[in-house]
Design a protein around this motif. Structure first.
Motif, PDB file in Angstrom:
ATOM      1  N   ASP A  49       0.824  -1.206   0.000  1.00 21.00           N
ATOM      2  CA  ASP A  49       0.000   0.000   0.000  1.00 21.00           C
ATOM      3  C   ASP A  49       0.861   1.261   0.000  1.00 21.00           C
ATOM      4  OD1 ASP A  49      -2.338  -1.439  -0.078  1.00 21.00           O
ATOM      5  OD2 ASP A  49      -2.640  -1.394   2.099  1.00 21.00           O
ATOM      6  N   ALA A  50       1.953   1.259   0.755  1.00 21.57           N
ATOM      7  CA  ALA A  50       2.836   2.430   0.797  1.00 21.57           C
ATOM      8  C   ALA A  50       3.505   2.658  -0.548  1.00 21.57           C
ATOM      9  CB  ALA A  50       3.896   2.247   1.884  1.00 21.57           C
ATOM     10  N   ILE A  51       3.947   1.587  -1.204  1.00 26.36           N
ATOM     11  CA  ILE A  51       4.560   1.737  -2.530  1.00 26.36           C
ATOM     12  C   ILE A  51       3.539   2.264  -3.527  1.00 26.36           C
ATOM     13  CG2 ILE A  51       5.571   0.462  -4.468  1.00 26.36           C
ATOM     14  CD1 ILE A  51       6.903  -1.350  -2.381  1.00 26.36           C
ATOM     15  N   ASP A  58      -0.709  11.752  -6.186  1.00 28.44           N
ATOM     16  CA  ASP A  58      -1.712  12.735  -6.593  1.00 28.44           C
ATOM     17  C   ASP A  58      -2.614  12.200  -7.695  1.00 28.44           C
ATOM     18  OD1 ASP A  58       0.316  12.628  -8.419  1.00 28.44           O
ATOM     19  OD2 ASP A  58       0.304  14.771  -8.846  1.00 28.44           O
ATOM     20  N   ALA A  59      -2.895  10.906  -7.677  1.00 27.41           N
ATOM     21  CA  ALA A  59      -3.741  10.310  -8.718  1.00 27.41           C
ATOM     22  C   ALA A  59      -5.146  10.896  -8.679  1.00 27.41           C
ATOM     23  CB  ALA A  59      -3.792   8.801  -8.561  1.00 27.41           C
ATOM     24  N   ALA A  60      -5.693  11.124  -7.495  1.00 33.32           N
ATOM     25  CA  ALA A  60      -7.037  11.703  -7.403  1.00 33.32           C
ATOM     26  C   ALA A  60      -7.065  13.107  -7.978  1.00 33.32           C
ATOM     27  CB  ALA A  60      -7.500  11.708  -5.950  1.00 33.32           C
ATOM     28  N   GLN A  61      -6.019  13.883  -7.715  1.00 29.55           N
ATOM     29  CA  GLN A  61      -5.941  15.237  -8.259  1.00 29.55           C
ATOM     30  C   GLN A  61      -5.826  15.196  -9.784  1.00 29.55           C
ATOM     31  OE1 GLN A  61      -2.501  17.407  -7.027  1.00 29.55           O
ATOM     32  NE2 GLN A  61      -3.397  19.398  -7.524  1.00 29.55           N
ATOM     33  N   GLN A  62      -5.056  14.246 -10.309  1.00 28.11           N
ATOM     34  CA  GLN A  62      -4.920  14.125 -11.758  1.00 28.11           C
ATOM     35  C   GLN A  62      -6.234  13.720 -12.409  1.00 28.11           C
ATOM     36  OE1 GLN A  62      -1.680  11.449 -12.448  1.00 28.11           O
ATOM     37  NE2 GLN A  62      -0.115  12.972 -11.944  1.00 28.11           N
ATOM     38  N   ILE A  63      -6.965  12.818 -11.780  1.00 31.57           N
ATOM     39  CA  ILE A  63      -8.269  12.411 -12.314  1.00 31.57           C
ATOM     40  C   ILE A  63      -9.235  13.592 -12.301  1.00 31.57           C
ATOM     41  CG2 ILE A  63     -10.271  10.929 -11.886  1.00 31.57           C
ATOM     42  CD1 ILE A  63      -8.278   8.785 -10.938  1.00 31.57           C
ATOM     43  N   THR A  64      -9.192  14.382 -11.244  1.00 27.03           N
ATOM     44  CA  THR A  64     -10.047  15.571 -11.162  1.00 27.03           C
ATOM     45  C   THR A  64      -9.701  16.568 -12.263  1.00 27.03           C
ATOM     46  OG1 THR A  64     -10.200  15.259  -8.774  1.00 27.03           O
ATOM     47  CG2 THR A  64     -10.846  17.404  -9.628  1.00 27.03           C
ATOM     48  N   LEU A  97      -9.469  -3.839  -6.749  1.00 23.94           N
ATOM     49  CA  LEU A  97      -8.439  -3.631  -5.721  1.00 23.94           C
ATOM     50  C   LEU A  97      -8.990  -3.892  -4.325  1.00 23.94           C
ATOM     51  CD1 LEU A  97      -6.582  -0.492  -7.107  1.00 23.94           C
ATOM     52  CD2 LEU A  97      -5.702  -2.821  -6.937  1.00 23.94           C
ATOM     53  N   VAL A  98     -10.238  -3.503  -4.093  1.00 22.34           N
ATOM     54  CA  VAL A  98     -10.867  -3.774  -2.797  1.00 22.34           C
ATOM     55  C   VAL A  98     -11.022  -5.287  -2.604  1.00 22.34           C
ATOM     56  CG1 VAL A  98     -13.020  -3.538  -1.497  1.00 22.34           C
ATOM     57  CG2 VAL A  98     -12.031  -1.558  -2.644  1.00 22.34           C
ATOM     58  N   ILE A  99     -11.447  -5.982  -3.657  1.00 24.33           N
ATOM     59  CA  ILE A  99     -11.602  -7.434  -3.569  1.00 24.33           C
ATOM     60  C   ILE A  99     -10.258  -8.110  -3.311  1.00 24.33           C
ATOM     61  CG2 ILE A  99     -12.140  -9.496  -4.941  1.00 24.33           C
ATOM     62  CD1 ILE A  99     -14.473  -7.962  -6.103  1.00 24.33           C
ATOM     63  N   ARG A 100      -9.190  -7.617  -3.951  1.00 25.70           N
ATOM     64  CA  ARG A 100      -7.865  -8.201  -3.725  1.00 25.70           C
ATOM     65  C   ARG A 100      -7.403  -7.961  -2.287  1.00 25.70           C
ATOM     66  NH1 ARG A 100      -5.250 -10.136  -8.213  1.00 25.70           N
ATOM     67  NH2 ARG A 100      -6.276  -9.597 -10.154  1.00 25.70           N
ATOM     68  N   SER A 101      -7.722  -6.810  -1.713  1.00 23.26           N
ATOM     69  CA  SER A 101      -7.370  -6.558  -0.315  1.00 23.26           C
ATOM     70  C   SER A 101      -8.103  -7.524   0.618  1.00 23.26           C
ATOM     71  CB  SER A 101      -7.698  -5.115   0.064  1.00 23.26           C
ATOM     72  OG  SER A 101      -6.918  -4.225  -0.662  1.00 23.26           O
ATOM     73  N   VAL A 143       1.002  -4.127  -8.947  1.00 24.42           N
ATOM     74  CA  VAL A 143       1.101  -3.896 -10.389  1.00 24.42           C
ATOM     75  C   VAL A 143      -0.120  -3.134 -10.906  1.00 24.42           C
ATOM     76  CG1 VAL A 143       1.091  -5.090 -12.627  1.00 24.42           C
ATOM     77  CG2 VAL A 143       2.644  -5.826 -10.836  1.00 24.42           C
ATOM     78  N   ILE A 144      -1.290  -3.469 -10.427  1.00 26.97           N
ATOM     79  CA  ILE A 144      -2.500  -2.760 -10.856  1.00 26.97           C
ATOM     80  C   ILE A 144      -2.442  -1.299 -10.433  1.00 26.97           C
ATOM     81  CG2 ILE A 144      -5.000  -2.580 -10.470  1.00 26.97           C
ATOM     82  CD1 ILE A 144      -5.035  -5.651 -10.373  1.00 26.97           C
ATOM     83  N   GLU A 145      -2.014  -1.036  -9.195  1.00 28.70           N
ATOM     84  CA  GLU A 145      -1.913   0.357  -8.734  1.00 28.70           C
ATOM     85  C   GLU A 145      -0.902   1.140  -9.562  1.00 28.70           C
ATOM     86  OE1 GLU A 145      -0.964   0.008  -4.611  1.00 28.70           O
ATOM     87  OE2 GLU A 145      -3.034  -0.364  -4.020  1.00 28.70           O
ATOM     88  N   LEU A 146       0.249   0.543  -9.854  1.00 33.69           N
ATOM     89  CA  LEU A 146       1.261   1.235 -10.653  1.00 33.69           C
ATOM     90  C   LEU A 146       0.781   1.465 -12.083  1.00 33.69           C
ATOM     91  CD1 LEU A 146       4.519  -0.529  -9.420  1.00 33.69           C
ATOM     92  CD2 LEU A 146       3.675   1.744  -8.823  1.00 33.69           C
ATOM     93  N   THR A 147       0.117   0.495 -12.674  1.00 31.64           N
ATOM     94  CA  THR A 147      -0.400   0.638 -14.031  1.00 31.64           C
ATOM     95  C   THR A 147      -1.463   1.725 -14.100  1.00 31.64           C
ATOM     96  OG1 THR A 147       0.020  -1.708 -14.393  1.00 31.64           O
ATOM     97  CG2 THR A 147      -1.438  -0.618 -15.947  1.00 31.64           C
ATOM     98  N   MET A 148      -2.334   1.762 -13.107  1.00 31.63           N
ATOM     99  CA  MET A 148      -3.353   2.816 -13.065  1.00 31.63           C
ATOM    100  C   MET A 148      -2.706   4.183 -12.936  1.00 31.63           C
ATOM    101  SD  MET A 148      -6.739   2.034 -10.866  1.00 31.63           S
ATOM    102  CE  MET A 148      -7.696   3.497 -10.748  1.00 31.63           C
TER     103      MET A 148
END
Length: 159
Positions: A49-51, A58-64, A97-101, A143-148
């Protein structure tokens, strides 16, 4: 509850087969793993999660900002379809991602059961499979988080 019943039965089977030293070894190993593995798994999940947060702070800011850019002027039908498809894909990936957690936490909950059954010969491979599945879930989440993050950054740069 299953572990409480399975462990004494496995001990009796191993005593009957005459392999006391193997029983003692696997019983001690099982108890150690049952104590250490949840702590280790928690550290691994926190590191993943930290990585992910470091990679996309700032992914949320970029999406906004992408949304604000799309609202700036008239949209063509193609842009609207692509925007809606990206929005749906983002929702689906977030849900995944929630399901994987949740899956990672359930795997950690199975560790004491599998570790307790290590003294039973047919269940020894289960721990190896459990570790393999946990590693695959944790790494795939990263990998999914980094790809997103890379996708959102590239979308934001090309506007």
């Amino acid at each position: 509850m299953v572990a409480v019943v399975a462990l004494p039965l496995a001990v009796l089977v191993e005593i009957r087969s005459g392999s006391i030293w193997r029983l003692v070894l696997f019983l001690a190993l099982g108890v150690t793993i049952a104590v250490v593995a949840p702590v280790f798994a928690k550290v691994v999940l926190q590191a993943v999660d930290a990585i992910g947060q470091i990679a996309a702070p700032d992914a949320a800011q970029q999406i906004t900002s992408i949304g604000h850019t799309m609202n700036a002027g008239p949209l063509s039908p193609t842009s609207a379809v692509v925007g809606i498809a990206c929005l749906l894909a983002g929702v689906i990936i977030s849900f995944e991602l929630v399901i994987r957690s949740v899956m990672a936490v359930l795997l950690v909950c199975l560790v004491p059961l599998v570790a307790g059954a290590m003294c039973w010969r047919p269940a020894r491979e289960a721990f190896r499979h459990l570790v393999e599945i946990f590693a695959a879930v944790a790494l795939s989440k990263l990998v999914i988080e980094l790809t997103m993050s890379v996708g959102v950054t590239l979308l934001n740069q090309h506007q």
